[in-house]
Design an enzyme around this catalytic site. Structure first.
Site, PDB file in Angstrom:
ATOM      1  N   HIS A   6      69.617 -27.223 -28.460  1.00 22.94           N
ATOM      2  CA  HIS A   6      70.400 -27.648 -29.480  1.00 22.94           C
ATOM      3  C   HIS A   6      69.285 -28.166 -30.682  1.00 22.94           C
ATOM      4  O   HIS A   6      68.570 -29.053 -30.246  1.00 22.94           O
ATOM      5  CB  HIS A   6      71.346 -28.730 -29.267  1.00 22.94           C
ATOM      6  CG  HIS A   6      72.110 -29.335 -30.520  1.00 22.94           C
ATOM      7  ND1 HIS A   6      71.958 -31.010 -30.719  1.00 22.94           N
ATOM      8  CD2 HIS A   6      72.977 -29.128 -31.106  1.00 22.94           C
ATOM      9  CE1 HIS A   6      72.840 -30.930 -31.736  1.00 22.94           C
ATOM     10  NE2 HIS A   6      73.235 -29.928 -32.143  1.00 22.94           N
ATOM     11  N   ARG A   7      69.109 -27.648 -31.902  1.00 23.97           N
ATOM     12  CA  ARG A   7      68.013 -27.928 -32.698  1.00 23.97           C
ATOM     13  C   ARG A   7      66.617 -27.680 -32.141  1.00 23.97           C
ATOM     14  O   ARG A   7      65.798 -28.448 -32.479  1.00 23.97           O
ATOM     15  CB  ARG A   7      68.286 -29.206 -33.539  1.00 23.97           C
ATOM     16  CG  ARG A   7      69.728 -29.767 -33.849  1.00 23.97           C
ATOM     17  CD  ARG A   7      69.645 -31.086 -34.260  1.00 23.97           C
ATOM     18  NE  ARG A   7      71.034 -31.527 -34.568  1.00 23.97           N
ATOM     19  CZ  ARG A   7      71.423 -32.759 -34.963  1.00 23.97           C
ATOM     20  NH1 ARG A   7      70.421 -33.469 -34.985  1.00 23.97           N
ATOM     21  NH2 ARG A   7      72.727 -32.879 -35.035  1.00 23.97           N
ATOM     22  N   GLU A  33      70.112 -23.037 -30.940  1.00 26.27           N
ATOM     23  CA  GLU A  33      70.830 -23.354 -31.917  1.00 26.27           C
ATOM     24  C   GLU A  33      70.198 -24.079 -33.017  1.00 26.27           C
ATOM     25  O   GLU A  33      69.346 -24.735 -32.628  1.00 26.27           O
ATOM     26  CB  GLU A  33      72.309 -24.411 -31.458  1.00 26.27           C
ATOM     27  CG  GLU A  33      73.209 -24.581 -32.666  1.00 26.27           C
ATOM     28  CD  GLU A  33      72.940 -25.862 -33.508  1.00 26.27           C
ATOM     29  OE1 GLU A  33      73.814 -26.232 -34.218  1.00 26.27           O
ATOM     30  OE2 GLU A  33      71.893 -26.546 -33.244  1.00 26.27           O
ATOM     31  N   ASP A  35      69.957 -25.360 -37.462  1.00 30.53           N
ATOM     32  CA  ASP A  35      70.975 -25.592 -38.968  1.00 30.53           C
ATOM     33  C   ASP A  35      70.229 -24.990 -40.059  1.00 30.53           C
ATOM     34  O   ASP A  35      69.040 -25.189 -40.106  1.00 30.53           O
ATOM     35  CB  ASP A  35      70.966 -26.851 -39.016  1.00 30.53           C
ATOM     36  CG  ASP A  35      71.713 -27.739 -37.621  1.00 30.53           C
ATOM     37  OD1 ASP A  35      72.722 -27.486 -37.342  1.00 30.53           O
ATOM     38  OD2 ASP A  35      70.911 -28.310 -36.900  1.00 30.53           O
ATOM     39  N   HIS A  48      68.653 -30.182 -40.323  1.00 32.64           N
ATOM     40  CA  HIS A  48      70.186 -30.500 -40.157  1.00 32.64           C
ATOM     41  C   HIS A  48      70.997 -31.126 -41.099  1.00 32.64           C
ATOM     42  O   HIS A  48      71.914 -30.833 -41.543  1.00 32.64           O
ATOM     43  CB  HIS A  48      70.255 -31.651 -38.779  1.00 32.64           C
ATOM     44  CG  HIS A  48      71.617 -32.027 -38.300  1.00 32.64           C
ATOM     45  ND1 HIS A  48      72.136 -33.034 -39.125  1.00 32.64           N
ATOM     46  CD2 HIS A  48      72.466 -31.147 -37.811  1.00 32.64           C
ATOM     47  CE1 HIS A  48      73.477 -33.297 -38.467  1.00 32.64           C
ATOM     48  NE2 HIS A  48      73.745 -31.878 -37.728  1.00 32.64           N
ATOM     49  N   GLU A 108      73.683 -22.054 -37.537  1.00 35.17           N
ATOM     50  CA  GLU A 108      74.772 -23.003 -38.040  1.00 35.17           C
ATOM     51  C   GLU A 108      74.391 -22.921 -39.410  1.00 35.17           C
ATOM     52  O   GLU A 108      73.427 -23.422 -39.994  1.00 35.17           O
ATOM     53  CB  GLU A 108      74.858 -24.035 -37.421  1.00 35.17           C
ATOM     54  CG  GLU A 108      76.057 -24.884 -37.832  1.00 35.17           C
ATOM     55  CD  GLU A 108      76.295 -26.422 -37.406  1.00 35.17           C
ATOM     56  OE1 GLU A 108      75.489 -26.805 -36.408  1.00 35.17           O
ATOM     57  OE2 GLU A 108      76.752 -27.088 -38.237  1.00 35.17           O
ATOM     58  N   LYS A 110      75.154 -24.525 -42.778  1.00 36.88           N
ATOM     59  CA  LYS A 110      75.515 -26.021 -43.137  1.00 36.88           C
ATOM     60  C   LYS A 110      76.233 -26.133 -44.596  1.00 36.88           C
ATOM     61  O   LYS A 110      75.379 -26.849 -45.480  1.00 36.88           O
ATOM     62  CB  LYS A 110      74.247 -27.189 -43.037  1.00 36.88           C
ATOM     63  CG  LYS A 110      74.082 -27.137 -41.561  1.00 36.88           C
ATOM     64  CD  LYS A 110      74.988 -28.322 -40.900  1.00 36.88           C
ATOM     65  CE  LYS A 110      74.590 -28.684 -39.654  1.00 36.88           C
ATOM     66  NZ  LYS A 110      75.665 -29.509 -38.823  1.00 36.88           N
ATOM     67  N   ASP A 228      70.378 -31.162 -26.224  1.00 35.07           N
ATOM     68  CA  ASP A 228      69.057 -31.536 -26.702  1.00 35.07           C
ATOM     69  C   ASP A 228      68.089 -31.261 -25.535  1.00 35.07           C
ATOM     70  O   ASP A 228      66.844 -31.724 -25.804  1.00 35.07           O
ATOM     71  CB  ASP A 228      69.138 -33.106 -27.414  1.00 35.07           C
ATOM     72  CG  ASP A 228      70.143 -33.243 -28.445  1.00 35.07           C
ATOM     73  OD1 ASP A 228      70.326 -32.262 -29.055  1.00 35.07           O
ATOM     74  OD2 ASP A 228      70.647 -34.333 -28.582  1.00 35.07           O
TER      75      ASP A 228
HETATM   76  O1  G3P Z   1      76.369 -25.822 -33.681  1.00 32.19           O
HETATM   77  C1  G3P Z   1      76.640 -27.092 -32.729  1.00 32.19           C
HETATM   78  C2  G3P Z   1      76.311 -28.402 -33.369  1.00 32.19           C
HETATM   79  O2  G3P Z   1      74.959 -28.294 -33.617  1.00 32.19           O
HETATM   80  C3  G3P Z   1      77.174 -28.973 -34.381  1.00 32.19           C
HETATM   81  O3  G3P Z   1      77.111 -30.122 -34.899  1.00 32.19           O
HETATM   82  O4  G3P Z   1      75.846 -31.784 -36.368  1.00 32.19           O
HETATM   83  O5  G3P Z   1      74.826 -30.870 -34.321  1.00 32.19           O
HETATM   84  O6  G3P Z   1      74.870 -29.520 -36.469  1.00 32.19           O
HETATM   85  P1  G3P Z   1      75.607 -30.710 -35.600  1.00 32.19           P
HETATM   86 MG    MG Z   2      73.961 -27.624 -35.538  1.00 32.73          MG
END
Ligand code: G3P
Ligand code: MG
Length: 241
Positions: A6-7, A33, A35, A48, A108, A110, A228
């Site tokens: 994640h990120r 993943e 953003d 993000h 993702e 945004k 994470d």
């Molecule tokens: O894409 C999954 C998750 O990243 C969505 O929430 O706020 O972490 O971008 P956020």
């Molecule tokens: Mg995200």
């Protein structure tokens, strides 16, 4: 159950930086993943928040700054001095890190706060340039953008993102034109979670950093988690279970 960084590897590196992506790129995890926002001069960048305030040494909205202006700020040293010099990466720079790896990429978009007109077309063009159309899923909290993306690129996997406990999100996903459902962790523990899994639609869950929660989600039968701590979670799911 699959694991997405994640990120990037954001628990151990500054989120959404090349350092975090390089760390994820050498892991055997299924995916990554990140953003995407759009600058004043129409460049796609990976960060993000809508603004740079939380993660950099600067202030201001992405939409109000050019890429050249954004590149002046440091997004590494706030996490740790050893990451000093990291700048906000462009989408192109991030795709370059993964161009020869096996990782599935969750991009993702945004655009739920600021609309970023034309973002879909720019992202699609870049995926074509890198021949990544079969290795991505496009997600957004902005479901209009998910619908638009599916219209212009039906061959590319899409997903709706949401945080609410919903009624039949798999049915709603059909309305939007989304292939998968990306849900906030607690909502999947409700009856809704099992219903979507039973529908056969892929369910991916954010953000799961505790092994115990990962075990519960595996029981429910979700396709993947975003975490994470991808290295820790991969090891847990593949060795202990
Ligand atoms: O894409 C999954 C998750 O990243 C969505 O929430 O706020 O972490 O971008 P956020
Ligand atoms: Mg995200």
């Amino acid at each position: 159950m699959k694991v997405y960084a994640h990120r990037g590897s954001s628990g151990t590196h500054p989120e959404n930086t090349i350092a975090a992506f390089r760390a994820a790129a050498v892991l055997p995890v299924y995916g990554v993943e990140f953003d995407v926002h759009m600058t004043k001069d129409g460049e796609l960048v990976v960060i993000h928040d809508e603004s740079i305030d939380r993660t950099s040494n600067g202030k201001g909205f992405i939409k109000d700054m050019t890429l050249a202006e954004l590149k002046h700020y440091d997004v590494g040293k706030g996490f740790s001095p050893k990451f000093k010099g990291e700048t906000i990466p462009t989408l192109r720079e991030v795709l370059y890190v993964f161009k020869d790896t096996h990782h599935h990429l969750n991009i993702e978009l945004k655009s739920d706060i600021f609309p970023y007109d034309g973002m879909e077309q720019k992202v699609l063009q870049m995926l074509k340039d890198y021949r990544l159309e079969e290795r991505v899923v496009i997600s957004s909290f902005n479901h209009e953008m998910v619908r638009n993306f599916k219209k212009i690129a039906p061959q590319i996997e899409t997903a709706i993102l949401f945080v609410e406990v919903m009624i039949a999100p798999h049915e709603y996903a059909k309305v939007v034109g989304a292939d998968a459902v990306h849900a906030f962790f607690p909502t999947v523990l409700r009856p809704m979670g099992q219903e979507v899994v039973a529908s056969g639609r892929k369910v991916r869950v954010f953000t799961v950093n505790e092994e115990l929660y990962a075990d519960t989600l595996k029981e429910i039968g979700v396709d993947a988690i975003f975490t994470d701590y991808p290295e820790k979670m991969y090891r847990h799911l593949n060795i202990l279970n």
